[in-house]
Design an enzyme around this catalytic site. Structure first.
Site, PDB file in Angstrom:
ATOM      1  N   THR A 154      35.226   0.215  24.605  1.00 37.45           N
ATOM      2  CA  THR A 154      34.339   1.212  24.006  1.00 37.45           C
ATOM      3  C   THR A 154      35.034   2.054  22.952  1.00 37.45           C
ATOM      4  O   THR A 154      36.239   2.311  23.033  1.00 37.45           O
ATOM      5  CB  THR A 154      33.792   2.147  25.106  1.00 37.45           C
ATOM      6  OG1 THR A 154      33.100   3.247  24.498  1.00 37.45           O
ATOM      7  CG2 THR A 154      34.921   2.726  25.952  1.00 37.45           C
ATOM      8  N   TYR A 178      34.768   8.779  31.603  1.00 41.27           N
ATOM      9  CA  TYR A 178      34.358   7.423  31.219  1.00 41.27           C
ATOM     10  C   TYR A 178      35.398   6.792  30.296  1.00 41.27           C
ATOM     11  O   TYR A 178      35.851   5.666  30.524  1.00 41.27           O
ATOM     12  CB  TYR A 178      32.996   7.476  30.528  1.00 41.27           C
ATOM     13  CG  TYR A 178      32.573   6.179  29.865  1.00 41.27           C
ATOM     14  CD1 TYR A 178      32.091   5.117  30.621  1.00 41.27           C
ATOM     15  CD2 TYR A 178      32.673   6.015  28.483  1.00 41.27           C
ATOM     16  CE1 TYR A 178      31.706   3.922  30.022  1.00 41.27           C
ATOM     17  CE2 TYR A 178      32.291   4.830  27.875  1.00 41.27           C
ATOM     18  CZ  TYR A 178      31.812   3.787  28.650  1.00 41.27           C
ATOM     19  OH  TYR A 178      31.441   2.609  28.051  1.00 41.27           O
ATOM     20  N   LYS A 182      37.868   3.579  31.070  1.00 43.87           N
ATOM     21  CA  LYS A 182      37.856   2.415  30.188  1.00 43.87           C
ATOM     22  C   LYS A 182      39.232   2.170  29.564  1.00 43.87           C
ATOM     23  O   LYS A 182      39.566   1.032  29.203  1.00 43.87           O
ATOM     24  CB  LYS A 182      36.802   2.598  29.091  1.00 43.87           C
ATOM     25  CG  LYS A 182      35.368   2.392  29.564  1.00 43.87           C
ATOM     26  CD  LYS A 182      35.091   0.925  29.875  1.00 43.87           C
ATOM     27  CE  LYS A 182      33.618   0.654  30.080  1.00 43.87           C
ATOM     28  NZ  LYS A 182      33.327  -0.793  30.258  1.00 43.87           N
TER      29      LYS A 182
END
Length: 343
Positions: A154, A178, A182
Site C-alpha cells: 500500500t 494499518y 503492512k
C-alpha cells in the site's frame, strides 16, 4: 528398451507441458472489492480460482455471487470457496496443501486506515502476521519453488513523505497501525523471497476505487450521499479532512497490474498509481456537479460547510471524528509504468 525410453521421454515432456499450463490461484480477500475484480479477471483467463472466505453469520459474498456456476444455488464452477482466516495458520496450511496453487494473491486485510487506530492489535494480527502465516504455509507445504506469491502492499507505507514523487526506492514512514502492519508484511515478503528463493512480490498500490468499494470509504460515502441528496432521501453528510489529497485509480485496472507482476521473468516490486492527485474537496465538487449542483465553501476548519449555490442548502459538514490521529502528507506520486509493457 529404446522404444520404452522414447515413450518415457514423451510422457515426461507431456507432463511438463501440462504442469506448465496449470493455472490455479488462491485469493485471500476474494469477497472484497479487489478480490472480486481479480476473481473475474482470472476466471476470464482460464484459471481455477480458490477463494478464502471468512465465516460470517450474514451473507458476505455479494460481490462474487455472479461468479458462481449457478448464483441462485451457489453451485461452484471454476470458482471454489474455502472457509479460512489469516489468523488461523492451520486452515491456511490445509487449503494450500489441498489446492496446490500456482499463484497466491494475498488481498485479505483489515483495510480501513481510520479504523486501524481503533483495532490496532487486530490489524497487526491480520495484515502483518497473517502474511507471515500464509508465507509459512507455502513453505510448510513444500511449494516455495512452484508458487508465485503476490502481496497487496500500500501507498500508506510512505505516510510521512520523505521524497516527492514516491517510487519503489522511496523510504517508508507509515503513519497508522494499518501502514505499520503492512510495513511488516512488506519486509517479511522480501525476507522469504531472499531466504527461500521464492517468487514473491509486493504491489505498492495507491488508492483504487469502484462501485464495489465499501460504503464507509470516503469515495463511496461521497458518491452514495450525493445520490441520496439528489433523490431527496438525504439533506447533508459529514466528512473529515477536506484537503486530504490522494491518487485515485480504478480497481479493475489495478488487479490486472497484480496479475502482470506475477507474469514477469523475475520477481520485482512495483508502485501502481495514476500519477495524478486530487483532494477530497475536489471529489465532492465533481460529484455534486454530476447531479447539477454547485458547492460553495464557507467557514474554516471544523466549522467549514459546503452549501448548494442553487438552493442555499448545506449539504456537506466537517466532523472531527473522521480525522485520523496522524494524517499522511500531501504528496505527488510516481508509478513505474514500465510494468505494463513487459508482458
Amino acid at each position: 528398451m529404446a522404444q520404452g525410453s522414447e515413450s518415457a521421454n514423451v510422457h515426461s515432456e507431456l507432463n511438463a507441458k501440462l504442469k506448465k499450463k496449470r493455472k490455479v490461484a488462491v485469493v485471500t480477500g476474494i469477497t472484497g472489492q479487489d478480490g472480486s475484480y481479480l476473481a473475474e479477471f482470472l476466471l476470464a483467463k482460464g484459471y481455477e480460482v480458490h477463494g478464502v472466505l471468512r465465516r460470517s453469520s450474514s451473507f458476505n459474498t455479494g460481490r462474487i455471487d455472479h461468479l458462481y456456476q449457478n448464483p441462485q444455488t451457489h453451485t461452484e464452477g471454476n470458482m471454489k470457496l474455502h472457509y479460512g482466516d489469516l489468523t488461523d495458520s492451520t486452515c491456511l496450511v490445509k487449503i494450500i496443501n489441498e489446492v496446490k496453487p500456482t499463484e497466491i494473491y494475498n488481498l485479505g486485510a483489515q483495510s480501513h486506515v481510520k479504523i486501524s487506530f481503533d483495532l490496532a492489535e487486530y490489524t497487526a494480527n491480520v495484515d502483518g502476521v497473517g502474511t507471515l502465516r500464509l508465507l509459512d504455509a507455502i513453505k510448510t507445504c513444500g511449494l516455495t519453488n512452484s508458487v508465485k506469491f503476490y502481496q497487496a502492499s500500500t501507498s500508506e507505507l510512505y505516510g510521512k513523505v520523505l521524497e516527492i514523487p514516491q517510487k519503489e526506492t522511496t523510504p517508508f514512514y507509515p503513519r497508522s497501525p494499518y501502514g505499520a502492519a503492512k510495513l511488516y508484511a512488506y519486509w517479511i515478503v522480501v525476507n522469504f523471497k531472499e531466504a527461500y528463493n521464492m517468487f514473491a512480490v509486493n504491489g505498492i498500490l495507491f488508492n483504487h476505487e469502484s462501485p464495489r468499494r465499501g460504503s464507509n470509504f470516503v469515495t463511496r460515502k461521497i458518491s452514495r450521499s450525493v445520490a441520496k441528496i439528489h433523490l431527496g432521501q438525504l439533506e447533508s453528510f459529514s466528512l473529515g479532512n477536506l484537503d486530504s489529497k490522494r491518487d485515485w485509480g480504478h480497481a479493475k485496472d489495478y488487479v490486472e497490474a497484480m496479475w502482470l507482476m506475477l507474469q514477469q521473468e523475475e520477481p520485482e516490486d512495483f508502485v501502481i498509481a495514476t500519477g495524478e492527485v486530487h483532494s477530497v474537496r475536489e471529489f465532492v465538487e465533481k460529484a455534486f456537479n454530476h447531479v447539477g449542483k454547485t458547492i460553495v465553501w464557507e467557514g474554516k476548519d471544523e466549522k467549514e460547510v459546503g452549501r448548494c449555490q442553487e438552493t442555499g442548502v448545506v449539504h456537506v459538514k466537517v466532523d472531527q471524528k473522521y480525522f485520523r490521529p496522524t494524517e499522511v502528507d500531501r504528496c505527488f506520486l510516481q508509478c513505474n509504468l514500465s510494468l505494463w509493457w513487459n508482458v
